[in-house]
Write an enzyme that holds these catalytic residues in place. Structure first.
Site, mmCIF file in Angstrom:
data_model
loop_
_atom_site.group_PDB
_atom_site.id
_atom_site.type_symbol
_atom_site.label_atom_id
_atom_site.label_comp_id
_atom_site.label_asym_id
_atom_site.label_seq_id
_atom_site.Cartn_x
_atom_site.Cartn_y
_atom_site.Cartn_z
ATOM 1 N N GLU A 33 9.849 27.002 10.812
ATOM 2 C CA GLU A 33 10.236 28.136 9.967
ATOM 3 C C GLU A 33 11.616 28.668 10.364
ATOM 4 O O GLU A 33 12.387 29.104 9.519
ATOM 5 C CB GLU A 33 9.195 29.267 10.048
ATOM 6 C CG GLU A 33 7.878 28.934 9.374
ATOM 7 C CD GLU A 33 8.015 28.699 7.873
ATOM 8 O OE1 GLU A 33 9.062 29.045 7.288
ATOM 9 O OE2 GLU A 33 7.072 28.133 7.287
ATOM 10 N N TYR A 116 8.598 37.802 7.750
ATOM 11 C CA TYR A 116 8.256 36.536 7.089
ATOM 12 C C TYR A 116 7.719 35.518 8.103
ATOM 13 O O TYR A 116 6.646 34.932 7.918
ATOM 14 C CB TYR A 116 9.471 35.949 6.353
ATOM 15 C CG TYR A 116 9.223 34.511 5.994
ATOM 16 C CD1 TYR A 116 8.386 34.187 4.936
ATOM 17 C CD2 TYR A 116 9.757 33.475 6.760
ATOM 18 C CE1 TYR A 116 8.098 32.868 4.643
ATOM 19 C CE2 TYR A 116 9.480 32.155 6.480
ATOM 20 C CZ TYR A 116 8.653 31.860 5.404
ATOM 21 O OH TYR A 116 8.358 30.562 5.135
ATOM 22 N N ASP A 134 9.162 34.977 1.500
ATOM 23 C CA ASP A 134 10.580 34.593 1.593
ATOM 24 C C ASP A 134 11.199 34.638 0.194
ATOM 25 O O ASP A 134 10.566 35.096 -0.770
ATOM 26 C CB ASP A 134 10.728 33.208 2.245
ATOM 27 C CG ASP A 134 10.135 32.101 1.381
ATOM 28 O OD1 ASP A 134 9.547 32.403 0.318
ATOM 29 O OD2 ASP A 134 10.276 30.927 1.764
#
Ligand code: SF4
Length: 341
Positions: A33, A116, A134
């Site tokens: 991520e 996030y 996101d």
């Protein structure tokens, strides 16, 4: 928003096979991520595999030399992501006894981990029902519910998170979040190009039903980027090129670079470098989030190996394997390598 069943079914049948999905442990989710922030999946794939081979655990990352870490990151850009990743690994080792924190609140205490990423790790690796919103997900939700809220504003994110939470299946929050991200990345595409004909939400999506896909989501325009004209000095001496380290804070912090200054200045004498020969050496442009560099190269053959303190001479091997240079300078790479031993 009649979402979970068709979306999860669609995700089960259409999810791309990605290396971090095969075993979603929290470390792999954190690394993937972090790499995926502002970077495309296709660009991340090779970096992720190499990173995991070389730094396969939180402990390995925490103990890595910074230069090695930056070299692994070279070309991905936004190098503070790499530094924060290592800070987070060090926190996990020192503050959490090497055990990955498993609540959104504790995850948020890690360096570089925002809402996030905390939501992604908590839901994907630990099965906790929290949204992970996101840019892709903001776009999908704005279209699904036909929202006119400006998705650049916090109010939109807050409202969309509530809407997601209300329909999130408690037994598969990770898949649900990933399905929303995947829909945004592969079907509900930006710039008026959603592929509604193959979307599992087409029967209930407000934007599609009301033919408003071109106008949604609403997003306030970003401020224009500042342009900086810079001269990049490719300084050579006996088959080596001069490099200096950028300051520890700010743009491209701590990375190595070919010395460069705003155009119109003549810094060579101040650096104590006597040029035996100078010539123009190409040009290039690099776009950062808030700024553009328009660069002109100047090749300088120095008549001695004297350099300012902290600068180094790098040969071909060192430039390739030791020093991490930002991709901003890639436009000069061939020119430099052709002169190195
Ligand atoms: Fe996006 Fe079209 Fe699907 Fe709506 S139907 S979510 S606009 S792709």
């Amino acid at each position: 928003m009649l979402l979970p069943v068709p979306l999860l079914q669609w995700y089960g049948e259409n999810a791309r096979v990605l290396p971090w999905r095969s075993s979603p442990d929290p470390y792999r989710v954190l690394v993937s991520e972090t790499m995926l922030q502002q970077t495309r999946v296709t660009a991340v794939l090779a970096y992720f595999e190499r990173f995991m081979e070389q730094l396969p655990t939180v402990e390995a990352l925490a103990a890595a030399e910074e230069d090695r870490l930056l070299k692994l990151w070279q070309g991905l850009g936004y190098y503070n992501r790499a530094r924060n990743l290592q800070k987070a690994a060090k926190q996990i080792v020192s503050d959490f006894g090497g055990r990955f924190p498993d609540t959104p609140e504790a995850l948020l205490s890690l360096a570089g981990v925002g809402e996030y990423t905390a939501g992604a790790i908590a839901s994907i690796a630990f099965g906790i029902p929290v949204p992970a919103v996101d840019g892709n997900v903001l776009r999908v939700i704005a279209r699904l519910i036909g929202s006119d809220l400006d998705i650049a504003k916090p109010a939109a994110k807050r409202q969309f998170k509530d809407r997601i939470l209300a329909v999130m299946p408690k037994n598969s929050p990770g898949d649900f979040n990933q399905a929303l991200m995947e829909l945004g990345a592969t079907v509900c595409l930006p710039s008026g190009a959603p592929q509604c004909g193959r979307c599992p939400a087409q029967t209930f999506c407000r934007a599609h039903l009301e033919e408003r896909t071109a106008e949604l989501p609403v997003r306030s325009p970003k401020p224009a980027r500042r342009v900086e004209e810079r001269t990049v000095y490719l300084i050579f001496h006996e088959g080596k090129a001069a490099l200096r380290r950028r300051p520890e804070k700010g743009l491209l912090a701590g990375l190595w670079e070919y010395p460069n200054e705003p155009a119109g200045e003549d810094p060579l004498a101040g650096w104590g470098i006597c040029p035996r020969e100078t010539q123009r050496a190409g040009s290039g442009k690099h776009i950062f989030t808030h700024m553009e560099w328009h660069m002109t190269g100047q090749a300088v053959t120095a008549d001695s190996d004297a350099l300012p303190p902290g600068w180094v001479w790098a040969d071909r091997r060192e430039l390739g394997q030791v020093y991490a240079l930002p991709s901003a300078f890639r436009c000069f790479e061939d020119r430099v390598f052709s002169r190195l031993f």
